[in-house]
Design a protein around this motif. Structure first.
Motif, PDB file in Angstrom:
ATOM      1  N   GLY A  67      -0.474  12.538   5.024  1.00 56.63           N
ATOM      2  CA  GLY A  67      -0.792  13.351   3.856  1.00 56.63           C
ATOM      3  C   GLY A  67      -0.978  12.538   2.591  1.00 56.63           C
ATOM      4  N   ILE A  68      -0.217  11.466   2.454  1.00 57.43           N
ATOM      5  CA  ILE A  68      -0.350  10.597   1.282  1.00 57.43           C
ATOM      6  C   ILE A  68      -1.728   9.960   1.241  1.00 57.43           C
ATOM      7  CG2 ILE A  68       0.394   8.354   0.352  1.00 57.43           C
ATOM      8  CD1 ILE A  68       3.271   9.193   1.057  1.00 57.43           C
ATOM      9  N   PHE A  69      -2.223   9.534   2.405  1.00 53.26           N
ATOM     10  CA  PHE A  69      -3.506   8.819   2.457  1.00 53.26           C
ATOM     11  C   PHE A  69      -4.706   9.736   2.679  1.00 53.26           C
ATOM     12  CE2 PHE A  69      -0.579   5.278   3.466  1.00 53.26           C
ATOM     13  CZ  PHE A  69      -0.936   4.452   2.424  1.00 53.26           C
ATOM     14  N   ALA A  70      -4.465  11.038   2.867  1.00 55.65           N
ATOM     15  CA  ALA A  70      -5.586  11.967   3.084  1.00 55.65           C
ATOM     16  C   ALA A  70      -6.420  12.058   1.808  1.00 55.65           C
ATOM     17  CB  ALA A  70      -5.052  13.343   3.464  1.00 55.65           C
ATOM     18  N   ASP A  94       0.804  -1.225   0.000  1.00 55.00           N
ATOM     19  CA  ASP A  94       0.000   0.000   0.000  1.00 55.00           C
ATOM     20  C   ASP A  94       0.834   1.270   0.000  1.00 55.00           C
ATOM     21  OD1 ASP A  94      -2.628  -1.306   0.254  1.00 55.00           O
ATOM     22  OD2 ASP A  94      -1.862  -1.933   2.204  1.00 55.00           O
ATOM     23  N   LEU A  95       2.062   1.187   0.498  1.00 53.95           N
ATOM     24  CA  LEU A  95       2.946   2.336   0.601  1.00 53.95           C
ATOM     25  C   LEU A  95       4.378   1.841   0.495  1.00 53.95           C
ATOM     26  CD1 LEU A  95       3.577   5.351   1.283  1.00 53.95           C
ATOM     27  CD2 LEU A  95       3.486   4.679   3.710  1.00 53.95           C
ATOM     28  N   VAL A  96       5.194   2.577  -0.260  1.00 54.03           N
ATOM     29  CA  VAL A  96       6.601   2.230  -0.428  1.00 54.03           C
ATOM     30  C   VAL A  96       7.443   3.367   0.161  1.00 54.03           C
ATOM     31  CG1 VAL A  96       8.401   1.664  -2.105  1.00 54.03           C
ATOM     32  CG2 VAL A  96       6.025   1.014  -2.573  1.00 54.03           C
ATOM     33  N   ILE A  97       8.332   3.028   1.095  1.00 51.57           N
ATOM     34  CA  ILE A  97       9.257   4.002   1.663  1.00 51.57           C
ATOM     35  C   ILE A  97      10.660   3.567   1.264  1.00 51.57           C
ATOM     36  CG2 ILE A  97      10.165   5.061   3.769  1.00 51.57           C
ATOM     37  CD1 ILE A  97       7.420   4.599   5.051  1.00 51.57           C
ATOM     38  N   LEU A  98      11.354   4.436   0.527  1.00 48.03           N
ATOM     39  CA  LEU A  98      12.654   4.111  -0.039  1.00 48.03           C
ATOM     40  C   LEU A  98      13.728   5.048   0.491  1.00 48.03           C
ATOM     41  CD1 LEU A  98      11.455   3.783  -3.745  1.00 48.03           C
ATOM     42  CD2 LEU A  98      11.855   1.906  -2.135  1.00 48.03           C
ATOM     43  N   ASP A  99      14.863   4.476   0.859  1.00 47.46           N
ATOM     44  CA  ASP A  99      16.006   5.245   1.334  1.00 47.46           C
ATOM     45  C   ASP A  99      16.789   5.756   0.132  1.00 47.46           C
ATOM     46  OD1 ASP A  99      18.293   6.255   2.524  1.00 47.46           O
ATOM     47  OD2 ASP A  99      18.864   4.366   3.486  1.00 47.46           O
ATOM     48  N   GLY A 100      16.765   7.049  -0.074  1.00 50.02           N
ATOM     49  CA  GLY A 100      17.485   7.654  -1.187  1.00 50.02           C
ATOM     50  C   GLY A 100      18.991   7.533  -1.063  1.00 50.02           C
ATOM     51  N   GLU A 101      19.488   7.225   0.122  1.00 51.23           N
ATOM     52  CA  GLU A 101      20.924   7.108   0.362  1.00 51.23           C
ATOM     53  C   GLU A 101      21.405   5.659   0.345  1.00 51.23           C
ATOM     54  OE1 GLU A 101      22.854  10.022   0.743  1.00 51.23           O
ATOM     55  OE2 GLU A 101      20.931  10.739   0.007  1.00 51.23           O
ATOM     56  N   ALA A 102      20.513   4.709   0.036  1.00 53.82           N
ATOM     57  CA  ALA A 102      20.897   3.299   0.013  1.00 53.82           C
ATOM     58  C   ALA A 102      21.900   3.044  -1.106  1.00 53.82           C
ATOM     59  CB  ALA A 102      19.665   2.426  -0.169  1.00 53.82           C
ATOM     60  N   ALA A 103      22.703   1.993  -0.920  1.00 52.75           N
ATOM     61  CA  ALA A 103      23.696   1.615  -1.936  1.00 52.75           C
ATOM     62  C   ALA A 103      23.662   0.097  -2.096  1.00 52.75           C
ATOM     63  CB  ALA A 103      25.084   2.087  -1.500  1.00 52.75           C
ATOM     64  N   PRO A 104      23.914  -0.430  -3.235  1.00 48.43           N
ATOM     65  CA  PRO A 104      24.332   0.268  -4.445  1.00 48.43           C
ATOM     66  C   PRO A 104      23.177   0.891  -5.223  1.00 48.43           C
ATOM     67  CG  PRO A 104      24.308  -2.075  -4.882  1.00 48.43           C
ATOM     68  CD  PRO A 104      23.959  -1.898  -3.416  1.00 48.43           C
ATOM     69  N   ALA A 105      21.953   0.504  -4.937  1.00 51.57           N
ATOM     70  CA  ALA A 105      20.809   1.082  -5.645  1.00 51.57           C
ATOM     71  C   ALA A 105      20.086   2.051  -4.718  1.00 51.57           C
ATOM     72  CB  ALA A 105      19.849  -0.014  -6.104  1.00 51.57           C
ATOM     73  N   GLY A 106      20.060   3.320  -5.093  1.00 48.24           N
ATOM     74  CA  GLY A 106      19.409   4.337  -4.282  1.00 48.24           C
ATOM     75  C   GLY A 106      17.900   4.340  -4.467  1.00 48.24           C
ATOM     76  N   PRO A 146       1.622   4.614  -3.602  1.00 48.60           N
ATOM     77  CA  PRO A 146       2.366   5.833  -3.277  1.00 48.60           C
ATOM     78  C   PRO A 146       3.778   5.509  -2.790  1.00 48.60           C
ATOM     79  CG  PRO A 146       0.282   5.737  -2.066  1.00 48.60           C
ATOM     80  CD  PRO A 146       0.418   4.463  -2.790  1.00 48.60           C
ATOM     81  N   VAL A 147       4.692   6.416  -3.131  1.00 46.83           N
ATOM     82  CA  VAL A 147       6.098   6.265  -2.765  1.00 46.83           C
ATOM     83  C   VAL A 147       6.535   7.483  -1.951  1.00 46.83           C
ATOM     84  CG1 VAL A 147       8.463   6.118  -3.661  1.00 46.83           C
ATOM     85  CG2 VAL A 147       6.604   4.882  -4.824  1.00 46.83           C
ATOM     86  N   LEU A 148       7.215   7.221  -0.849  1.00 47.42           N
ATOM     87  CA  LEU A 148       7.843   8.248  -0.037  1.00 47.42           C
ATOM     88  C   LEU A 148       9.338   7.969  -0.076  1.00 47.42           C
ATOM     89  CD1 LEU A 148       6.813   9.569   3.408  1.00 47.42           C
ATOM     90  CD2 LEU A 148       9.140   8.798   3.048  1.00 47.42           C
ATOM     91  N   SER A 190      11.815  11.631  -9.446  1.00 42.60           N
ATOM     92  CA  SER A 190      11.512  10.214  -9.243  1.00 42.60           C
ATOM     93  C   SER A 190      10.009   9.940  -9.221  1.00 42.60           C
ATOM     94  CB  SER A 190      12.140   9.711  -7.942  1.00 42.60           C
ATOM     95  OG  SER A 190      11.413  10.178  -6.824  1.00 42.60           O
ATOM     96  N   GLN A 191       9.196  10.997  -9.174  1.00 40.84           N
ATOM     97  CA  GLN A 191       7.734  10.914  -9.141  1.00 40.84           C
ATOM     98  C   GLN A 191       7.194  10.437  -7.792  1.00 40.84           C
ATOM     99  OE1 GLN A 191       6.113   8.930 -12.651  1.00 40.84           O
ATOM    100  NE2 GLN A 191       7.927   9.527 -13.808  1.00 40.84           N
ATOM    101  N   ALA A 192       8.008  10.543  -6.742  1.00 39.69           N
ATOM    102  CA  ALA A 192       7.551  10.172  -5.405  1.00 39.69           C
ATOM    103  C   ALA A 192       6.456  11.125  -4.952  1.00 39.69           C
ATOM    104  CB  ALA A 192       8.713  10.200  -4.421  1.00 39.69           C
ATOM    105  N   GLU A 193       5.496  10.594  -4.236  1.00 40.30           N
ATOM    106  CA  GLU A 193       4.405  11.426  -3.716  1.00 40.30           C
ATOM    107  C   GLU A 193       4.848  12.282  -2.540  1.00 40.30           C
ATOM    108  OE1 GLU A 193       2.336   8.649  -6.278  1.00 40.30           O
ATOM    109  OE2 GLU A 193       3.931   8.347  -4.846  1.00 40.30           O
TER     110      GLU A 193
END
Length: 139
Positions: free
Chosen positions: A133-136, A66-78, A95-97, A112-115
């Motif tokens: 806010g994403i789910f409002a 239902d929701l994706v939270i991604l670490d922009g600082e992750a390695a090797p794939a950000g 939705p992506v945060l 990146s088109q993140a919400e």
């Protein structure tokens, strides 16, 4: 990658939250910041922790996120690149945060088109407000 349906969250169901980071401590910080019972009438959170980009793609192919939270600082794939890939390849992507290393990186999150975007270090109040806010409902 297949098209993953977007599930509506409600009080009777659980909100499945995928949390991606190569750093287990970042995943733990996100989960601790949001907790299991979010405010504003959202369904309880159930977390799916992922440490690799292939793991993210596997979970997204399986659906029911239902929701994706991604670490922009992750390695090797950000997380910013993964967000862009998900948005480009999955119809009705959930939705992506994205967590960014600096507030100035907001433009990358837009690309990146993140919400939503939340800078690190993780502030539980800011992260929770972004998720709510994403789910409002939109007017």
């Amino acid at each position: 990658m297949t098209d993953a349906p977007v599930r509506a969250t409600n009080r009777l169901d659980a909100t499945r939250v995928l949390v991606y980071s190569d750093d287990a401590s970042v995943r733990r910080q996100v989960i601790a910041a949001l907790g299991d019972h979010p405010p504003s009438g959202l369904a309880p959170f159930v977390y799916v922790e992922v440490a690799t980009a292939p793991g993210v793609l596997r979970e997204m192919d399986a659906g029911a996120i239902d929701l994706v939270i991604l670490d922009g600082e992750a390695a090797p794939a950000g997380g910013l690149g993964i967000a862009k890939q998900l948005k480009d390849e999955i119809d009705r992507c959930p939705p992506v945060l994205v967590l960014t290393g600096r507030p100035e990186d907001r433009w990358l999150a837009r690309w990146s088109q993140a919400e939503a975007v939340v800078p690190r270090p993780i502030d539980p109040f800011r992260l929770t407000a972004a998720v709510v806010g994403i789910f409002a409902p939109t007017p």
